[in-house]
Design a protein around this motif. Structure first.
Motif, PDB file in Angstrom:
ATOM      1  N   GLU A   1       0.823  -1.206   0.000  1.00  0.00           N
ATOM      2  CA  GLU A   1       0.000   0.000   0.000  1.00  0.00           C
ATOM      3  C   GLU A   1       0.859   1.259   0.000  1.00  0.00           C
ATOM      4  N   ALA A   2       1.955   1.237   0.748  1.00  0.00           N
ATOM      5  CA  ALA A   2       2.794   2.434   0.862  1.00  0.00           C
ATOM      6  C   ALA A   2       3.646   2.668  -0.378  1.00  0.00           C
ATOM      7  N   SER A   3       4.056   1.589  -1.043  1.00  0.00           N
ATOM      8  CA  SER A   3       4.975   1.716  -2.180  1.00  0.00           C
ATOM      9  C   SER A   3       4.284   1.664  -3.530  1.00  0.00           C
ATOM     10  N   GLY A   4       3.091   1.050  -3.577  1.00  0.00           N
ATOM     11  CA  GLY A   4       2.432   0.857  -4.854  1.00  0.00           C
ATOM     12  C   GLY A   4       3.064  -0.243  -5.686  1.00  0.00           C
ATOM     13  N   ILE A   5       3.874  -1.081  -5.037  1.00  0.00           N
ATOM     14  CA  ILE A   5       4.596  -2.166  -5.711  1.00  0.00           C
ATOM     15  C   ILE A   5       4.257  -3.479  -4.999  1.00  0.00           C
ATOM     16  N   VAL A   6       4.188  -4.572  -5.756  1.00  0.00           N
ATOM     17  CA  VAL A   6       3.960  -5.885  -5.154  1.00  0.00           C
ATOM     18  C   VAL A   6       5.011  -6.124  -4.072  1.00  0.00           C
ATOM     19  N   SER A   7       4.584  -6.652  -2.948  1.00  0.00           N
ATOM     20  CA  SER A   7       5.486  -6.808  -1.807  1.00  0.00           C
ATOM     21  C   SER A   7       5.440  -8.229  -1.254  1.00  0.00           C
ATOM     22  N   LEU A   8       6.577  -8.640  -0.703  1.00  0.00           N
ATOM     23  CA  LEU A   8       6.719  -9.966  -0.105  1.00  0.00           C
ATOM     24  C   LEU A   8       7.225  -9.813   1.321  1.00  0.00           C
TER      25      LEU A   8
END
Length: 209
Positions: A65-72
């Protein structure tokens, strides 16, 4: 599962450089460029879940949510059968923060001692079965997410043996072996570990045919 990872950037929800390096090496063959939440200046969310999966999802979703990038994100720990699964999600918390050579760290010998002390209170015939768990959570900025769970079973020994591992590795003997995790070559340990199990499931679903 409707989404799949492709080549490109992936935020690893950690501020730990060692964990970033380890995960990057595992995903590099698939064309994934890993960047840490720490390098992006993202805050670490409070881990308020009651399971490994809940905490992994909290971290992955916050980064996505904070980065706008898929996260793991991952959440892992040691569970002891005779202690009703403890320390479990509190695995790291049992190793109180100390200051070693001027920098903060966790006292893992203290944590191993706590586990051993609780087992000793139950008597010499107490079963020493234990397992390590790892949950990997992938989260997309639109809110979709998926988790992969890995596990390795074994037993606890005392006193601690070996210098090659970290955390509770010196007291954990994986099933079918005589050496502790801290006595095994790191490459051999990583090939059989709870994290390897979880990653194998992630890779099979995300990058398989």
């Amino acid at each position: 599962m409707s989404k799949r990872l492709g080549s490109g950037s992936l935020v690893i929800a950690t501020h730990n450089a060692g964990k970033l390096k380890e995960i990057s090496a595992l995903l590099d063959p698939y064309g994934v460029k890993c960047i840490s939440a720490g390098s992006l200046g993202l805050p670490e969310p409070p881990e308020t879940g009651t399971t490994f999966a809940q905490n992994a999802l909290i971290k992955a979703r916050a980064s996505a949510e904070a980065s706008g990038i898929v996260s793991l994100a991952d959440d892992s720990g040691l569970s002891v059968a005779a202690l009703d699964g403890r320390p479990g999600i509190y695995t790291a918390d049992w190793a109180e923060r100390q200051h070693f050579e001027g920098s903060p760290g966790r006292d893992w010998y203290m944590a191993m001692g706590k586990v051993e002390g609780l087992l000793a209170e139950q008597g010499p015939d107490t079963p020493r079965d234990a397992w390590f768990s790892c949950v990997l959570a992938l989260a997309w900025p639109d809110g979709e997410s998926v988790v992969y769970e890995g596990r390795i079973d074994g037993s606890l020994t005392w006193p601690p043996r070996g210098t090659l591992g970290f955390g509770y590795d010196p007291v954990f003997v994986p099933s079918g072996r005589k050496e502790t995790f801290a006595e095994l070559d790191p490459a051999e340990k990583h090939a059989m570990s709870h994290r390897a199990d979880a990653f194998a499931k992630l890779v099979a679903e995300q990058f398989g045919a």
